[in-house]
Design an enzyme around this catalytic site. Structure first.
Site, PDB file in Angstrom:
ATOM      1  CB  THR A  43       4.398 109.239   6.768  1.00 37.73           C
ATOM      2  OG1 THR A  43       5.579 109.260   7.576  1.00 37.73           O
ATOM      3  CG2 THR A  43       4.605 110.169   5.577  1.00 37.73           C
ATOM      4  CB  SER A  81      -3.216 113.977   4.257  1.00 35.92           C
ATOM      5  OG  SER A  81      -3.946 112.856   3.819  1.00 35.92           O
ATOM      6  CB  ALA A  95      -3.873 102.205   5.823  1.00 36.70           C
ATOM      7  N   GLY A 115       2.421 107.603   0.317  1.00 38.04           N
ATOM      8  CA  GLY A 115       3.250 108.779   0.569  1.00 38.04           C
ATOM      9  C   GLY A 115       4.741 108.491   0.443  1.00 38.04           C
ATOM     10  CD  GLU A 158       4.304 104.856   6.156  1.00 37.33           C
ATOM     11  OE1 GLU A 158       3.740 105.960   6.224  1.00 37.33           O
ATOM     12  OE2 GLU A 158       4.059 104.039   5.256  1.00 37.33           O
ATOM     13  CE  LYS A 175      -7.100 106.780   2.178  1.00 45.33           C
ATOM     14  NZ  LYS A 175      -6.093 107.137   3.137  1.00 45.33           N
TER      15      LYS A 175
HETATM   16  C1  5RP Z   1       2.668 106.937   3.494  1.00 47.91           C
HETATM   17  C2  5RP Z   1       1.509 106.106   3.838  1.00 47.91           C
HETATM   18  C3  5RP Z   1       0.282 106.813   4.271  1.00 47.91           C
HETATM   19  O1  5RP Z   1      -0.020 106.444   5.569  1.00 47.91           O
HETATM   20  C4  5RP Z   1      -0.836 106.439   3.353  1.00 47.91           C
HETATM   21  O2  5RP Z   1      -0.445 106.773   2.021  1.00 47.91           O
HETATM   22  C5  5RP Z   1      -2.140 107.155   3.691  1.00 47.91           C
HETATM   23  O3  5RP Z   1      -1.957 108.529   3.523  1.00 47.91           O
HETATM   24  P1  5RP Z   1      -3.147 109.571   3.682  1.00 47.91           P
HETATM   25  O4  5RP Z   1      -3.539 109.538   5.114  1.00 47.91           O
HETATM   26  O5  5RP Z   1      -2.550 110.881   3.224  1.00 47.91           O
HETATM   27  O6  5RP Z   1      -4.267 109.121   2.760  1.00 47.91           O
HETATM   28  O7  5RP Z   1       1.531 104.900   3.806  1.00 47.91           O
HETATM   29  O8  5RP Z   1       3.717 106.169   2.994  1.00 47.91           O
END
Ligand code: 5RP
Length: 223
Positions: A26, A28, A84, A98, A104, A122
């Site tokens: 989940t 972006s 992540a 998210g 997850e 990250k």
């Molecule tokens: C959702 C998550 C996402 O994987 C994490 O927040 C990274 O999101 P993005 O790729 O939008 O930066 O853990 O619960």
């Protein structure tokens, strides 16, 4: 940044083979992985079954015609690809930005090969600058909030449209502003043992590969 997310999403999709059960993350970045799987199904006739980690990803996968199963209908997931929020040099990570951390982690737990796709921002030396999401049952959530406050964890309830955010599993999220997590394993054990906590966003040593996108292209870190 979007370009890096797309690059790592496409790179991760190369690990998917016919017949696999695939976990769809989940966020972006995972979005681009799901898009690429949809394209491969459409253009290459790729045959897979997927399990998802949120209602948002389920809706996305359905729009792309990706066949879905519930995690409870299968014994194991061959490969899961997810994003992540932070990753340290020991392959510990924070997830749940998210709000999908519980689903997850359930999917990750039953996954044989687990890949994260991230951009360079990250990667951190120490976890904790990103607020640690903790999913809690609604009953007694205020008591748990006070408990975290007394411990100096600087909690805040996750909000959406002026109300408390409610996860796909019907729980609240309390974000802990820890700044630095010196011992992710000890903190995970403490949270696991805290009544009212359903799950937390520390994913310690679960991942097998991290695909990183940056100005110098895509590189893959192996455990
Ligand atoms: C959702 C998550 C996402 O994987 C994490 O927040 C990274 O999101 P993005 O790729 O939008 O930066 O853990 O619960």
């Amino acid at each position: 940044m979007t370009a890096f997310k797309e690059l790592v999403g496409i790179e991760a999709a190369k690990y998917v083979q016919d017949g696999m059960i695939v976990g769809l993350g989940t966020g972006s970045t995972a979005y681009y992985f799901v898009e690429e799987l949809g394209r491969r199904i459409r253009d290459e006739g790729l045959k897979i079954t997927a399990v998802t980690t949120s209602s948002v990803t389920s809706d996305h996968a359905k729009r792309l015609g990706i066949p879905l199963k519930n995690i409870g209908e299968i014994e194991a997931v061959d490969l899961t690809v997810d994003g992540a929020d932070e990753v340290d040099p020991y392959f510990n990570g924070i997830k749940g930005g998210g709000g999908a951390l519980l689903m997850e982690k359930v999917v990750a737990t039953y996954t044989q090969k687990y890949i994260w796709i991230v951009d360079e921002s990250k990667l951190v030396d120490q976890l904790g600058a990103f607020k640690l999401p903790v999913e809690v049952v609604q009953y007694g959530a205020e008591n748990l909030f006070l408990h975290f406050e007394n411990k100096g964890y600087s909690p805040s309830f996750r909000m959406k449209d002026n109300s408390r955010y409610i996860t796909d599993m019907g729980n609240f999220i309390i974000d802990l502003d820890l700044k630095k997590i010196d011992n992710p394993k000890a903190l995970a054990q403490e949270l696991d043992a805290t009544v009212g906590v359903v799950e937390h966003g520390l994913f310690n040593g679960m991942v097998n590969k991290v695909i990183v996108g940056g100005l110098e292209g895509v590189r893959t870190l192996e455990v």
